[in-house]
Design an enzyme around this catalytic site. Structure first.
Site, mmCIF file in Angstrom:
data_model
loop_
_atom_site.group_PDB
_atom_site.id
_atom_site.type_symbol
_atom_site.label_atom_id
_atom_site.label_comp_id
_atom_site.label_asym_id
_atom_site.label_seq_id
_atom_site.Cartn_x
_atom_site.Cartn_y
_atom_site.Cartn_z
ATOM 1 N N ASP A 98 19.563 28.971 39.993
ATOM 2 C CA ASP A 98 19.308 28.759 39.204
ATOM 3 C C ASP A 98 19.971 29.805 38.006
ATOM 4 O OD1 ASP A 98 18.512 26.215 40.172
ATOM 5 O OD2 ASP A 98 17.097 25.549 39.155
ATOM 6 N N LYS A 161 20.942 22.211 33.334
ATOM 7 C CA LYS A 161 19.207 21.923 33.213
ATOM 8 C C LYS A 161 18.726 21.712 31.719
ATOM 9 C CE LYS A 161 15.747 24.905 35.915
ATOM 10 N NZ LYS A 161 15.303 25.549 37.029
ATOM 11 N N LYS A 193 19.197 18.969 35.192
ATOM 12 C CA LYS A 193 18.020 19.159 36.042
ATOM 13 C C LYS A 193 17.525 18.952 34.496
ATOM 14 C CE LYS A 193 14.898 22.567 38.251
ATOM 15 N NZ LYS A 193 15.173 23.151 39.320
#
Length: 238
Positions: A98, A161, A193
């Site tokens: 991430d 995300k 996400k």
């Protein structure tokens, strides 16, 4: 499969407080195999990746994907340091990365091409592992959100995300809707996400419904839709 079971399998079960102990990480790994099912991944700082996997093995549980964070949370590190973080995470056994894209207006990576080159370099260094691009949507205007999503899509990110969870606001339905539309309009196989402040089943339901309305029910699978959360699982279990 009931709604709670459906939600659990979408969770990136996260502990990024910065005050974790080894005991807490082992507890996190144990909780990832819950009475409602297993989560999609466990997300921890790079130094705990091996510990999570070791905890699964010692408990004789299936080894779930382990995600980690780089350039986190401020998104302000120079590229060479971020590359070093990715390299270390992979050495520790990370399955998913991430990555915080530079978002501060004071970042040395301030224009489209610089940010695109930054993400492409991190994409290459990830060596085919799942790359989720954290855009910190709460700090951006709608135009900036769209532009940043375009960078991630052009660079080959596997997920977009919403947030690190370290700033306010974190995830919002408005930003999520914009991001999901960017994915749809691109026609590219990119996941989404939602992360940052998702603590209740009702909040998870909001993002699931939003994704289904824009990209269809088949999109809401662990391979393409995640919920980053640290307390959502416990809320449902209680």
């Amino acid at each position: 499969m009931n709604e709670q079971q459906k939600i659990v399998r979408l969770i990136d079960y996260t502990s990024l407080s910065g005050t974790e102990s080894d005991a807490r990480i082992r507890k996190l790994a144990a909780e990832a195999h819950s009475p409602l099912g297993t989560v999609a991944a466990v997300c921890v700082y790079p130094r705990y990746i091996a510990l999570v996997k070791d905890a699964f093995v010692h408990a004789r549980q299936p080894v779930l994907p382990v995600a980690t964070v780089v350039n986190f949370p401020g998104g302000a590190l120079p590229l060479d340091e971020v590359i070093a973080e990715i390299h270390y995470a992979l050495q520790q056994g990370a399955d998913e990365i991430d990555l915080v894209i530079p978002h501060s207006r004071h970042s040395i990576y301030f224009d489209y091409e610089q940010k695109l080159d930054f993400v492409r370099a991190c994409r290459n260094e990830s060596h085919g592992k799942v790359l989720k691009l954290i855009i910190e949507s709460g700090q951006l205007s709608p135009d900036e959100i769209q532009r940043t999503c375009e960078i991630g899509l052009a660079a080959g990110a596997d997920f977009l995300k919403t947030s690190t969870g370290k700033t306010s606001p974190g995830a919002t339905p408005e930003a999520a809707g914009l991001m999901l539309h960017c994915i749809k309009d691109s026609g590219k196989p990119c996941g989404f996400k939602a992360s940052g402040g998702i603590r209740k089943q009702s909040e998870a339901r909001t993002y699931i419904a939003l994704a289904e309305s824009i990209l269809g029910p088949d999109f809401v699978q662990p391979r393409s839709f995640r919920l980053g959360a640290s307390t959502l699982l416990q809320d449902m279990l209680s």
